[in-house]
Motif scaffolding. Structure first.
Motif, PDB file in Angstrom:
ATOM      1  N   UNK A  20       4.398   3.747  -0.618  1.00 32.03           N
ATOM      2  CA  UNK A  20       5.769   3.267  -0.787  1.00 32.03           C
ATOM      3  C   UNK A  20       5.829   2.208  -1.878  1.00 32.03           C
ATOM      4  N   UNK A  21       7.065   1.932  -2.320  1.00 33.48           N
ATOM      5  CA  UNK A  21       7.299   0.852  -3.281  1.00 33.48           C
ATOM      6  C   UNK A  21       6.826   1.165  -4.694  1.00 33.48           C
ATOM      7  N   UNK A  22       6.829   2.425  -5.072  1.00 27.72           N
ATOM      8  CA  UNK A  22       6.386   2.792  -6.428  1.00 27.72           C
ATOM      9  C   UNK A  22       7.577   2.776  -7.380  1.00 27.72           C
ATOM     10  N   UNK A  23       7.329   2.545  -8.659  1.00 24.71           N
ATOM     11  CA  UNK A  23       8.414   2.725  -9.636  1.00 24.71           C
ATOM     12  C   UNK A  23       8.786   4.207  -9.732  1.00 24.71           C
ATOM     13  N   UNK A  24       9.969   4.464 -10.269  1.00 29.64           N
ATOM     14  CA  UNK A  24      10.483   5.839 -10.330  1.00 29.64           C
ATOM     15  C   UNK A  24       9.751   6.661 -11.384  1.00 29.64           C
TER      16      UNK A  24
END
Length: 1191
Positions: A797-801
């Protein structure tokens, strides 16, 4: 009887030692003995393009000979390569071969480059080719997200492979998850580029595991693409699916399941060009789609395909021509054809050529003062350039030598001296390659010497060639002569063949060829000679061959083999069983030339061969023994299975075969059970030949093994044997890592890592887990890792697009970790595109087609995998109407990075609006600015209707409505009409122009009671549309009908009719009476014999028939009541003349009149034919017609 002749042994004997002479022996050039001084000669070198295995040491070969022995040096990339400064590089002793040790340390990439070896001594220097060293490469497949392909039955389909670029290029093939090759056919086949082509799909093509594999042979590795899922729908399934939750645009194609002519999938267009090098394989490909499946045919324009060099592959979709030459250039045409048509494609082939030798320079041995020539001739396309070097240096830079003159591809030597000795290099090169040849000039003064052993004795069989050697050397080159016998003359070429190396060939040796032969060699410095002796022997023959035998089990058999041979040779006779040694069994015995077998069993069923051989030749003959058995069946199962030689990773299994049942066992199948992970399920382990009863079995860790064996013969398989004892192997770390690793985001801020877990068999031990690691591909972050249980997914989770990530998944258990896993590239989740396409432009091609262009969006704004561009378009209003009417929007999707597309099926003279949006895996981006365009006018449709009302005697009223699809502004109407007569013939055509604002028209001055056919067209500025047609009939003349009714109601007419009826009645009574009285007498005679005064006046006045005739005359007087009367002149109503248009075109009414003459009721009678015009009565007359017939 089946006779098998063993290959004959072509041999000669020297002092009773066989020497093999080859009939097609290649005669080599004059060789300088190694005890004489000579320049270096390269004898072995590595190939020009040398692809190495990066996991092994590098060996670059360079071997040379010379006197004194040459020394070696190397260049790398054109500069001196000092091997002493690199501890990993060493040169082999007495050799120039380099060995670079990279298995312990060092990388193969460090030693990439161009290497050249130089071998040098005091007489010159020879150089090797430029050897290009490159390590092989087998890169991983680029990770991609593959959506399921949904397609209609009958459509074409191409599954892309696009393998990674390797060195050398990989071999491509398609398999499924079970590693089974996907079946290919004329309908489904793999192209040269690796893609899988479907000419048309069928429901059985539905599967989820279309996998493209790339095999890199150099490194013995195989890479695989992500599986492609294909779902084939029928039209019924499609309708149900669309109704449920899909739209047309979600399908791979838009055409329905219809038969269609062929269309090429590859190559594109009608023409293409192919260039190939001489001696290579020319591969041309044509793959077509269509339904039914097209067939492919190949032709060459202005020529024929070479018969012996042409081969077809891939169901004739690929044409291969081997060993191509410049003559194979030209145009090749492939034709794809099915029952609905064909399509053609022309490939223009140009054959180029790397340089190839016409005359390669050869070593030149000269004596001082002699002249000589070095010739270097090569060809190619384009023509190669020829350049000379001396001792590895360009000849232009070498010191001048007065004995040497260069003339293009030739060097002329004159009055050479010892100092002229050197090694010359010829280089022929063009843009496709080069040739390099070393040729030395060695200046020596040597008397002749014979190199062949003295007084050799040759033996040869009659009618076979004899080769008598006499190798020699001398400088100047000696001449050689051969003599037969002690006092013989010089042998001539009409009977013998003289080879350049001194060998004498006797093509067919006969008995009188046996003798002593002498070779004599001479030059100006001396002479040498040698004697050889030839003996010619009789051939060995089998004069009585063994014969085919059929013997029952337990019987006796005898094979005979009688041999005749040369009495001076010793012959041996050997018997073989199935071309192997006879069994060491007392049942077999050899008595002189007989083989006897006693108490025959099934094992004796075999082929028996007698072999007779001498020191010079060998002959054989065979016969088959067939043992008759009463029953043929599958073998009995093996028994007494035993495990021995227990090791951690292997065990030996042995067994005793069961009864073969008269059909030999061909193989044994060994199966295993994993009682720990999959109890009761048997898996295939290996197969062994039927003659083997033991097998060394490879084992995996942490498995509880049990084995069984199945025997196989030509009848079938035996039952499985009893299972062996159990053997549990020790646990170990995993040997494999999970497969099918993927990194695909499901949301814009996450990365979902998935993999195919290991099976229990592959876990190799308890406590199976997975170490999941990831980091951004383009960043400097360290790996982030987490250990998870035996699952198949982990979410980051919490990755850049939409950022690329490096991902790896490693298996581990309680013992340890699996090998380092491979790294795949994944992407975090996609988000909707941010930017709309710009600069959208519309070009209207015609009234139904428009072309749309746009500028692509910046890649960074897509925020996902680019799927394509989608055009929304809708018709706002029709230009011929003022009201605005919105219509359902239509959508067209263009896959890939397209910048234009075509909009088909537009309505003419309409006002359209469109916008363009970019599409990624997440969805659509914002719409571009709406673009408005108008389609030009088109040809109108037919008027909506045409009605013909209010028919009168000479006029018809036409009413119509404009076309429902005017496709423009109506400018006028065109009316064409013509009459139709009773024989269906058409009259003259009348053409009228009608203003566009009219919707009705009265046509006057028409003929009464006449049928007319009308053709009505609408017209715009683009042209005239399709017509609507109608037919109508004008009414009859009512005045005529009124007059006829009036006559019928007159009193005098009624009285006249009554008189006529009375007269007819009297005549009938008289005729009846006379018939009863006079029988068959003539009327005239009866009247004379029975005169009746009451009748006489009638007779005198001719009253009976005269009155009837006068009535007819009266009727004739009444005939011209009106032009066009319904009654014909003969007062009869004929069927062929009774055609009344009111009956035929009045919707089936029968003609009756009221008292006032009006037309009512229905006609009776069947309509015979349909006339075009007419005014005569129908077959069933009306009351008026009946009255007219009596007037």
């Amino acid at each position: 009887m089946r006779l098998k002749i063993m290959p004959q042994k072509k041999s000669l004997s020297v002092l009773q030692t066989p020497l093999i002479l080859f009939l097609c022996q290649v005669m080599s050039a004059l060789e300088v003995p190694l005890d004489l001084v000579q320049p270096p000669t390269i004898t072995r070198q590595s190939p020009k393009d040398y692809i190495i295995d990066p996991r092994e040491n590098i060996e670059i070969q360079c071997e040379a000979k010379g006197k004194p022995p040459p020394s070696f040096s190397w260049t790398r990339n054109g500069t001196h390569f000092d091997i002493d400064k690199d501890p990993l590089v060493k040169m082999l002793p007495n050799s120039g071969t380099l060995v670079i040790s990279i298995t312990i340390e060092g990388k193969a990439e460090t030693y990439e480059g161009v290497y050249q070896c130089t071998a040098r001594n005091e007489r010159g220097a020879a150089i090797s080719n430029n050897i290009v060293i490159r390590p092989s490469r087998s890169p991983l497949w680029t990770k991609e997200k593959l959506e399921q392909i949904t397609i209609l039955k009958g459509q074409s389909l191409v599954l892309p492979c696009r393998p990674p670029l390797g060195l050398p290029p990989p071999i491509i093939f398609w398999m499924d998850n079970s590693f089974q090759r996907l079946p290919q056919s004329e309908r489904v086949s793999q192209g040269l580029n690796g893609d899988l082509y479907f000419s048309n799909v069928l429901p059985e093509d539905t599967r989820e595991d279309y996998i493209c594999y790339a095999r890199f042979n150099h490194t013995q590795t195989i890479q695989q693409k992500q599986p492609i899922s294909v779902k084939v729908h029928s039209m019924d399934e499609l309708n149900d699916t669309i109704t449920a939750n899909l739209s047309d645009s979600e399908f791979y194609g838009a055409k329905s399941y219809i038969e269609r002519p062929p269309k090429l999938l590859t190559p594109e267009g009608r023409t293409s060009h192919k260039e190939e090098l001489r001696e290579n394989v020319l591969s041309l490909e044509c793959i077509a789609e269509g339904l039914p499946t097209p067939s492919i045919n190949w032709t060459k324009e202005d020529g024929e395909l070479p018969i012996n060099r042409t081969f077809y592959k891939n169901f004739k979709k690929t044409l291969n021509i081997i060993h191509v030459s410049e003559a194979d250039s030209g145009k090749y045409k492939c034709t794809a054809r099915n029952s609905l048509g064909f399509v053609e494609h022309t490939i223009s082939v140009t054959v180029k050529a790397a340089p190839y030798w016409i005359t390669a320079p050869r070593n030149l041995v000269l004596s001082p003062g002699e002249d000589g020539t070095l010739i270097c001739r090569a060809n190619g396309n384009p023509k190669p350039n020829i350049s000379w070097l001396i001792n590895g240096v360009p000849i232009e830079m070498a010191p001048d030598d007065p004995s040497r003159k260069i003339d293009g591809d030739t060097i002329l030597f004159s009055d050479v001296q010892e100092s002229s000795s050197a090694v010359y290099q010829c280089n022929a090169s063009n843009e496709y390659g080069y040739l390099l040849a070393n040729a030395f000039v060695n200046v020596l003064a040597e008397p002749p010497r014979i190199l062949t052993e003295v007084d050799l004795r040759y033996q040869v069989i009659t009618d076979r060639p004899a080769m008598l050697d006499c190798a020699f050397f001398g400088s100047p080159i000696p001449t050689i002569e051969w003599f037969k016998g002690t006092k013989g003359s010089v042998l001539q070429e009409n009977t013998y063949v003289f080879h350049d190396n001194g060998t004498l060939e006797i093509p067919v040796a006969q008995k009188d060829s046996a003798d002593t032969y002498t070779c004599v060699v001479r030059n100006k410095l001396g002479m040498a000679k040698n004697d050889v002796h030839l003996e010619v022997k009789d051939p060995t023959r089998i004069i009585k061959q063994p014969e085919y035998k059929i013997v029952q089990r337990g019987g006796r058999v005898s094979f005979e083999c009688t041999v005749k041979h040369d009495p001076t040779l010793i012959a041996t006779l050997t018997w073989l069983k199935d071309y192997g040694e006879l069994p060491n069994d007392g049942r077999f015995s050899i008595d002189n030339d007989h083989l006897v077998i006693m108490n025959i069993s099934d094992e004796d069923d075999a082929t028996y061969t007698c072999v007779a051989n001498t020191s010079l030749d060998i002959v054989s003959a065979s016969a088959m023994l067939r043992v008759v058995a009463p029953v043929y069946d599958r073998p009995n199962p093996p028994f007494d299975l035993e495990l021995t030689s227990f090791l951690e990773r292997s065990v030996q299994l042995s067994w005793i075969p069961g009864e073969e049942n008269n059909s030999p066992i061909t193989e044994f199948i060994i199966e295993y059970e994993d009682a720990f992970h999959e109890p009761g399920i048997w898996h295939h382990q290996t197969d062994v030949p039927g003659i083997q009863t033991t097998a060394e079995l490879k084992l995996s860790p942490y498995v509880k093994y049990s084995f069984r064996v199945i025997a196989v013969n030509s009848i079938g398989r035996s039952l499985p044997s009893e299972a062996s004892e159990y053997y549990m192997t020790k646990a170990a770390e995993p040997e494999e890592n999970p497969t099918a690793v993927e990194g695909i985001g499901s949301e814009p801020d996450n990365l979902v890592i998935t993999w195919q877990p290991l099976k229990g068999f592959d876990s190799n031990g308890p406590g199976l887990q997975y170490k999941v690691s990831w980091r951004q591909k383009d960043g400097d972050d360290e790996w982030t890792s987490v250990v998870v249980a035996n699952v198949s997914k982990y979410i980051v989770s919490g990755t850049p697009t939409f950022v690329p990530y490096l991902v790896k998944v490693q298996a581990l258990n309680n013992v340890g970790f699996a090998p380092e896993p491979g790294i795949i590239i994944g992407h975090s989740g996609e988000d909707l595109p941010m930017v709309a396409p710009s600069n959208v432009r519309v070009n209207v091609v015609n009234s139904t087609l428009a072309e749309v262009h746009w500028e692509p969006v910046p890649p960074k704004s897509i925020r996902g995998h680019l799927k394509g561009y989608r055009i929304y378009y809708w018709k706002v209003k029709n230009s011929s109407k003022r009201n605005r009417r919105h219509v359902e929007k239509k959508i067209l999707t263009f896959n890939g990075n397209k910048t234009h597309g075509m909009l088909p099926g537009l309505e003419p003279f309409s006002h359209y609006t469109l916008n363009v949006r970019v599409v990624n895996g997440k969805g659509e981006g914002p719409a571009s600015v709406d673009q408005v365009f108008n389609t030009p006018e088109g040809v109108p449709g037919a008027p909506l209707f045409l009605k013909i009302v209010n028919p009168t005697l000479d006029s018809l009223t036409l009413e119509w409505d404009p076309p429902s699809h005017p496709n423009g502004i109506l400018t006028a109407y065109t009316l064409k009409f013509q009459p139709i007569n009773s024989t269906h013939e058409l009259g003259p055509l009348v053409d009228l122009k009608i203003p566009a604002n009219m919707t009705s028209l009265i046509l006057r001055n028409l003929s009464y009671s006449t049928r007319y056919k009308f053709y009505f067209y609408a017209q715009t500025a683009a042209g005239t549309g399709s017509p609507i047609t109608e037919e109508a009939v004008t009414t009859v003349d009512e005045a005529m009908a009124s007059r006829q009714v009036d006559i019928a109601t007159q009193g005098w007419f009624i009285g006249l009719m009554c008189a006529v009826a009375l007269l007819i009645l009297i005549l009938l009574i008289v005729c009846f009476i006379r018939r009863n009285k006079g029988g068959k007498y003539p009327v005239k005679e009866k009247e004379d014999a029975h005169a009746d005064p009451e009748i006489q006046p009638m007779k005198e006045d001719d009253g009976t028939f005269g009155e009837y005739r006068s009535l007819e005359s009266d009727a004739e007087d009444h005939k011209p009541l009106k032009k066009g009367s319904r009654t014909p002149s003969d007062r009869t109503v004929k069927k062929e003349d009774s055609d009344d248009s009111l009956v035929d075109y009045g919707e089936g009414v029968n003609g009756q009149f009221n008292e006032d003459g009006s037309f009512i009721g229905q006609y009776s009678g069947k309509k015979e034919k349909e006339p075009a015009e007419g005014n005569e009565s129908s077959e069933a007359p009306s009351p008026v017609n009946a009255m007219n017939s009596f007037v």
